[in-house]
Motif scaffolding. Sequence first.
Motif, short mmCIF file in Angstrom:
data_model
loop_
_atom_site.label_atom_id
_atom_site.label_comp_id
_atom_site.label_asym_id
_atom_site.label_seq_id
_atom_site.Cartn_x
_atom_site.Cartn_y
_atom_site.Cartn_z
N ASP A 134 87.64 20.80 14.27
CA ASP A 134 88.06 21.80 13.28
C ASP A 134 87.02 22.03 12.19
O ASP A 134 87.00 23.10 11.58
CB ASP A 134 89.38 21.39 12.62
N SER A 135 86.16 21.03 11.93
CA SER A 135 85.20 21.18 10.85
C SER A 135 83.84 21.72 11.30
O SER A 135 82.97 21.98 10.48
CB SER A 135 85.02 19.85 10.13
N VAL A 136 83.65 21.90 12.60
CA VAL A 136 82.39 22.42 13.12
C VAL A 136 82.33 23.93 12.90
O VAL A 136 83.29 24.64 13.18
CB VAL A 136 82.21 22.08 14.61
N GLU A 137 81.18 24.39 12.41
CA GLU A 137 80.98 25.81 12.14
C GLU A 137 79.79 26.34 12.92
O GLU A 137 78.93 25.58 13.36
CB GLU A 137 80.75 26.03 10.64
N MET A 138 79.74 27.65 13.04
CA MET A 138 78.59 28.31 13.68
C MET A 138 77.32 27.89 12.96
O MET A 138 77.29 27.82 11.74
CB MET A 138 78.73 29.83 13.59
N GLY A 139 76.29 27.59 13.73
CA GLY A 139 75.01 27.21 13.16
C GLY A 139 74.84 25.71 12.97
O GLY A 139 73.72 25.25 12.76
N ASP A 140 75.93 24.95 13.03
CA ASP A 140 75.82 23.50 12.91
C ASP A 140 75.04 22.94 14.09
O ASP A 140 75.14 23.44 15.22
CB ASP A 140 77.21 22.83 12.91
N ILE A 141 74.30 21.89 13.84
CA ILE A 141 73.64 21.14 14.91
C ILE A 141 74.53 19.95 15.19
O ILE A 141 74.85 19.18 14.29
CB ILE A 141 72.23 20.72 14.50
N VAL A 142 74.98 19.84 16.44
CA VAL A 142 75.94 18.81 16.81
C VAL A 142 75.41 17.93 17.93
O VAL A 142 74.61 18.36 18.76
CB VAL A 142 77.30 19.42 17.24
N GLY A 143 75.88 16.69 17.93
CA GLY A 143 75.61 15.76 19.02
C GLY A 143 76.83 15.71 19.91
O GLY A 143 77.96 15.70 19.42
N PHE A 144 76.61 15.72 21.21
CA PHE A 144 77.72 15.67 22.16
C PHE A 144 77.29 14.98 23.44
O PHE A 144 76.10 14.76 23.67
CB PHE A 144 78.27 17.08 22.44
N ARG A 145 78.25 14.65 24.25
CA ARG A 145 78.01 13.97 25.53
C ARG A 145 78.26 14.92 26.69
O ARG A 145 79.25 15.66 26.70
CB ARG A 145 78.95 12.79 25.69
N GLN A 146 77.38 14.88 27.65
CA GLN A 146 77.60 15.52 28.94
C GLN A 146 77.36 14.43 29.97
O GLN A 146 76.23 14.05 30.21
CB GLN A 146 76.66 16.71 29.15
N GLY A 147 78.47 13.90 30.49
CA GLY A 147 78.36 12.74 31.38
C GLY A 147 77.87 11.55 30.58
O GLY A 147 78.39 11.25 29.51
N ASP A 148 76.79 10.92 31.05
CA ASP A 148 76.25 9.77 30.32
C ASP A 148 75.06 10.16 29.43
O ASP A 148 74.37 9.31 28.90
CB ASP A 148 75.84 8.66 31.29
N LYS A 149 74.85 11.45 29.26
CA LYS A 149 73.70 11.95 28.52
C LYS A 149 74.11 12.45 27.14
O LYS A 149 75.05 13.23 27.01
CB LYS A 149 73.09 13.09 29.33
N GLY A 150 73.40 12.00 26.11
CA GLY A 150 73.61 12.51 24.76
C GLY A 150 72.70 13.69 24.51
O GLY A 150 71.52 13.67 24.86
N ILE A 151 73.24 14.74 23.93
CA ILE A 151 72.48 15.97 23.67
C ILE A 151 72.75 16.40 22.24
O ILE A 151 73.85 16.22 21.72
CB ILE A 151 72.90 17.10 24.65
N ILE A 152 71.74 17.00 21.62
CA ILE A 152 71.94 17.62 20.31
C ILE A 152 71.42 19.05 20.38
O ILE A 152 70.28 19.28 20.76
CB ILE A 152 71.28 16.82 19.17
N HIS A 153 72.32 19.98 20.11
CA HIS A 153 71.98 21.40 20.12
C HIS A 153 72.77 22.11 19.02
O HIS A 153 73.70 21.56 18.46
CB HIS A 153 72.30 22.04 21.48
N ARG A 154 72.39 23.35 18.78
CA ARG A 154 73.03 24.16 17.75
C ARG A 154 74.25 24.90 18.32
O ARG A 154 74.21 25.38 19.45
CB ARG A 154 72.03 25.18 17.19
N VAL A 155 75.30 24.99 17.52
CA VAL A 155 76.49 25.76 17.90
C VAL A 155 76.18 27.24 17.67
O VAL A 155 75.89 27.65 16.55
CB VAL A 155 77.73 25.34 17.09
N VAL A 156 76.23 28.03 18.76
CA VAL A 156 75.93 29.46 18.65
C VAL A 156 77.17 30.33 18.80
O VAL A 156 77.13 31.53 18.53
CB VAL A 156 74.84 29.89 19.66
N ASP A 157 78.27 29.74 19.24
CA ASP A 157 79.53 30.48 19.35
C ASP A 157 80.68 29.47 19.43
O ASP A 157 80.51 28.37 19.95
CB ASP A 157 79.53 31.38 20.59
N ILE A 158 81.82 29.87 18.90
CA ILE A 158 83.01 29.02 18.93
C ILE A 158 84.17 29.85 19.43
O ILE A 158 84.43 30.94 18.92
CB ILE A 158 83.35 28.46 17.53
#
Length: 139
Positions: free
Chosen positions: A57-81
């Motif tokens: 709920d607190s994530v906004e457009m443009g935030d850079i977030v860390g997330f998991r895809q399987g066993d891989k950690g990724i950090i990318h920017r939120v471009v759409d919600i």
Amino acid sequence: MSLAGLAVRSAVALSGLALLCVGSSLLPVYSAVVLGGSMEPVLASGDLLILVETSADSVEMGDIVGFRQGDKGIIHRVVDIDRSGELTRFVTKGDANARPDGSPVLPGQLEGRLLFSIPKLGWIRLLGAGQGASVVAAR
């Protein structure tokens, strides 16, 4: 770089180190190290990241977030919600990538939001603390 700029950068770096020492046990923060170039020029390989656990709920457009895809950690920017319906979905993209990531990020995959980074300091962590070092791989 001006003396004032150097002082600010040093203060941020020291704050980050303090957070690394006590943060994981007392605060909802964690650190990670960037490998890869998908977030350049904002984040580069070897940068140390300080992230704070966050709710979807607190994530906004443009935030850079860390997330998991399987066993891989990724950090990318939120471009759409997409908050329509019962489930929130985040579309993410590396700043240097031509297209958004192939799969949306679901709330359960979300690990945190970037507070700040310390350029190149992550190399020390990778070389010295191999095990236990959380690494964010960029695609």
